[in-house]
Design an enzyme around this catalytic site. Structure first.
Site, PDB file in Angstrom:
ATOM      1  N   SER A  43       3.593   7.512   3.024  1.00 12.77           N
ATOM      2  CA  SER A  43       2.963   7.874   3.889  1.00 12.77           C
ATOM      3  C   SER A  43       2.230   9.436   4.631  1.00 12.77           C
ATOM      4  CB  SER A  43       2.884   7.083   5.428  1.00 12.77           C
ATOM      5  OG  SER A  43       2.600   7.305   6.528  1.00 12.77           O
ATOM      6  N   TYR A  98      10.203   5.111  11.392  1.00 13.20           N
ATOM      7  CA  TYR A  98       9.222   4.640  10.597  1.00 13.20           C
ATOM      8  C   TYR A  98       9.145   6.065   9.853  1.00 13.20           C
ATOM      9  CZ  TYR A  98       4.356   4.280   8.221  1.00 13.20           C
ATOM     10  OH  TYR A  98       3.397   3.925   6.553  1.00 13.20           O
ATOM     11  N   LYS A 151       9.701   6.713   5.340  1.00 14.97           N
ATOM     12  CA  LYS A 151       9.592   7.209   4.682  1.00 14.97           C
ATOM     13  C   LYS A 151      10.096   8.528   3.987  1.00 14.97           C
ATOM     14  CE  LYS A 151       6.508   3.916   4.972  1.00 14.97           C
ATOM     15  NZ  LYS A 151       5.913   3.099   3.847  1.00 14.97           N
ATOM     16  N   THR A 170      -6.074  -0.491   7.519  1.00 15.55           N
ATOM     17  CA  THR A 170      -5.001  -2.259   7.343  1.00 15.55           C
ATOM     18  C   THR A 170      -4.548  -2.868   8.016  1.00 15.55           C
ATOM     19  OG1 THR A 170      -3.211  -0.688   7.193  1.00 15.55           O
ATOM     20  CG2 THR A 170      -4.787  -0.504   4.509  1.00 15.55           C
TER      21      THR A 170
END
Length: 279
Positions: free
Chosen positions: A134, A147, A151, A182
């Site tokens: 990401s 998060y 990543k 998405t």
């Protein structure tokens, strides 16, 4: 040439578009999700598609899926670690349970799948491991403590993995997408809001959650174009070690790179004066 692609998270979001792009290019695809029926529902029946149920946090299930892929198609040429989710929140409001769950899915999950697939690729003396990280894997962001940590961990692992597997003809590519349209921001499906509440963060949390929710369905990136781009990259004789996906991330990475150079330059003399005397 028809290759065998193994794609996690192939029942929705970016994984669907990637699987479609690979199938349209004439490749064979092993598409996995927690429920194989959802892969078939998203992609339809196809002679070149093997839909498998797989929880990527289960190492034994990952090994069984790799075995099933080889049994059906004889090889695995391209692995795409795509499955993931988003535990949002300020660090102090993310419970230990949620933080560990984030790492289990986004970090240890890809490790499980890759550990199952690499013996196949080493035996072939060829293969390509593509891992979707990401923009948050290279640029820390507000409300993304767990998060981004997952990543960033993926990026460190992938940067090191290249040295392990290069002697066996295996390529690696890190893919850093920005905001693509998405299902990552779909509440409950991929986005999980913080379960703790601290007064100092309360107003900011409420405002930030509202902002994230408002972005769902408004992202500017086209996942079909990213899917096609990854098929192109996988066909290259020398694929890139890192692929920045989206104009927003290109600008962000350029800014981050300049920040790093500026920070080194700002204290170069102090940083360089750490040697033992008379060493």
């Amino acid at each position: 040439m028809s290759n065998v692609w193994f794609i996690t998270g192939a029942a929705r979001g970016m994984g669907v578009d990637l699987a479609k792009a690979a199938l349209d290019a004439g490749h064979r695809v092993v598409g996995t999700a927690r429920d194989a029926a959802k892969v078939t529902a998203a992609l339809g029946e196809h002679e070149n598609l093997l839909a498998l149920s797989l929880d990527i946090t289960d190492a034994a299930a990952s090994a069984a899926a790799a075995e099933a892929a080889v049994e059906r198609f004889g090889s695995v040429d391209v692995l795409v670690n795509n499955a993931g989710n988003f535990y949002a929140g300020y660090f102090e409001e993310i419970s230990d349970e949620h933080f560990r769950a984030q790492m289990e899915t986004n970090f240890f999950g890809p490790l499980n799948v890759t550990r199952a697939i690499l013996p196949v690729m080493r035996k072939q003396r060829s293969g390509h491991v593509i891992t979707i990280t990401s923009a948050a894997g290279i640029i820390g962001q507000e409300f993304c403590a767990a998060y981004a940590a997952s990543k960033f961990a993926l990026e460190g692992w992938m940067e090191s993995l290249q040295y392990d597997v290069q002697p066996y003809g295996i390529h690696t590519t890190i893919v850093e997408p920005g905001f693509f349209r998405t299902e990552l921001l779909v509440e409950g499906a991929s986005s999980i809001w913080p379960e703790l509440s601290i007064d100092d963060y309360a107003e900011r949390t409420t405002q930030t959650i509202a902002a994230w929710k408002s972005m769902n369905g408004q992202q500017g990136g086209d996942p079909a174009k990213l899917g096609a781009a990854l098929v192109t990259i996988a066909d290259l004789e020398t694929p890139p070690l890192r692929f920045v996906a989206g104009a927003d991330v290109v600008a962000g990475v350029e800014h981050k790179a300049q920040q790093l150079l500026d920070q080194v330059a700002a204290h170069r003399d102090l940083s360089s004066a750490m040697a033992l005397e008379n060493a």
